[in-house]
Scaffold this active site. Structure first.
Site, PDB file in Angstrom:
ATOM      1  CG  HIS A 112      -1.656  -1.139   1.591  1.00 13.21           C
ATOM      2  ND1 HIS A 112      -3.031  -1.180   1.449  1.00 13.21           N
ATOM      3  CD2 HIS A 112      -1.294  -2.342   2.103  1.00 13.21           C
ATOM      4  CE1 HIS A 112      -3.479  -2.364   1.855  1.00 13.21           C
ATOM      5  NE2 HIS A 112      -2.437  -3.087   2.256  1.00 13.21           N
ATOM      6  CD  GLU A 198      -0.886   1.182   4.491  1.00  7.13           C
ATOM      7  OE1 GLU A 198      -0.572   1.973   3.578  1.00  7.13           O
ATOM      8  OE2 GLU A 198      -2.046   0.777   4.694  1.00  7.13           O
ATOM      9  CG  HIS A 234      -5.098  -1.765  -1.201  1.00  7.22           C
ATOM     10  ND1 HIS A 234      -5.417  -0.730  -0.341  1.00  7.22           N
ATOM     11  CD2 HIS A 234      -6.087  -2.683  -1.044  1.00  7.22           C
ATOM     12  CE1 HIS A 234      -6.539  -1.020   0.306  1.00  7.22           C
ATOM     13  NE2 HIS A 234      -6.972  -2.187  -0.104  1.00  7.22           N
ATOM     14  CG  ASP A 244      -3.098   1.712  -1.971  1.00  8.98           C
ATOM     15  OD1 ASP A 244      -4.210   1.538  -2.493  1.00  8.98           O
ATOM     16  OD2 ASP A 244      -2.820   1.338  -0.823  1.00  8.98           O
TER      17      ASP A 244
END
Length: 272
Positions: A112, A198, A234, A244
């Site tokens: 992400h 992330e 994602h 993302d």
């Protein structure tokens, strides 16, 4: 005259005697203090700590210290432990997690991007906003955008900041709330079987070299622990809803540096 000379000589002898006696006393005091300090050092044993990874005890001065934890060697510092926590990360546990379905191990890593506020990742405070968000501590008064998301309950297993710092919020054994409504090659509820990573950034800016380096190091340990793991963005598992990690995430660079087999990247190496 002779009488005065004798008086002066006597006074000089007395002064020398008194000075010598005083010096002897000081020397004795210093010796006593030195012996006391030495005895004190001998009496105080060195603080012992426990390796977070293997649980062996060792002197604190010999341990690798990180984020309030101790490790006996560099190898253990770099490992993913039996509880699903990696040593070189900063641990910031999120309440937004639960157990995976029984007998289900992760076999997907989802990449992400995130920035709080959006596009503000160049601000040094941005990383802490993300940590606060995943720990349900985000202050709605901190930015107008925070009012919209402050009540959301989300998390990811890992965050890699712009400087390459790794933060872990959820043990890999457990389920983080990062994927939302999603489907991977026909399998729905991707949170059940995935690990979320992330990258601090947005869809309009290339990621930093330091982030790729940390991602490579992390992926190496994840692949060791979960040999069947595959990789996606994602946007691959939530098309039309998510974009993302975006067109600036370099999948070719990722594959080359991690040495992940192309078969583990079912959506290909084209940035998207």
């Amino acid at each position: 005259m002779f009488k005065w000379l004798l008086l002066i000589a006597g006074a000089s002898l007395f002064y020398l005697w008194f000075k010598g006696k005083k010096q002897t006393k000081l020397d004795q005091q210093n010796t006593t203090k030195a012996n006391a300090d030495k005895a004190s050092k001998v009496a105080e044993p060195e603080v012992m700590v426990q390796c977070q990874y293997c649980k062996v005890h060792l002197p604190k001065s010999d341990a690798i210290t990180h984020d309030g934890r101790f490790y006996c060697c560099q190898e253990h510092f770099n490992e993913l432990d039996e509880q699903g926590w990696i040593g070189f990360a900063n641990w910031r546990a999120s309440p937004n997690q639960d157990v995976r379905p029984e007998n289900l191990q992760p076999d997907l890593v989802v990449i992400h991007h995130i920035s709080l506020p959006p596009g503000d990742f160049r601000n040094q405070r941005s990383s802490q906003h993300i940590v606060d968000f995943f720990q349900n501590k985000l202050d709605p008064k901190g930015h107008p955008y925070f009012v919209e998301i402050a009540d959301q309950k989300v998390s990811s297993h890992f965050l890699i900041t712009r400087s390459g710092e790794l933060v872990q919020f959820v043990a890999t054994h457990n389920k983080a709330w990062h994927a939302g409504i999603s489907s991977f090659l026909g399998r729905e509820k991707c949170n059940d079987f995935s690990i979320g990573i992330e990258l601090e950034g947005d869809g309009d800016t290339p990621f930093e070299e330091a982030q790729y380096q940390t991602l490579t190091k992390l992926v190496e340990k994840l692949v060791e622990a979960y040999p069947n793991v595959q990789f996606s963005g994602h946007s691959d598992i939530a098309p039309g809803r998510k974009t993302d990690p975006g067109i600036y995430f370099d999948w070719k660079k990722f594959q080359k540096e991690t040495v992940v087999s192309p078969e583990k990247l079912p959506f290909g190496l084209i940035s998207r």
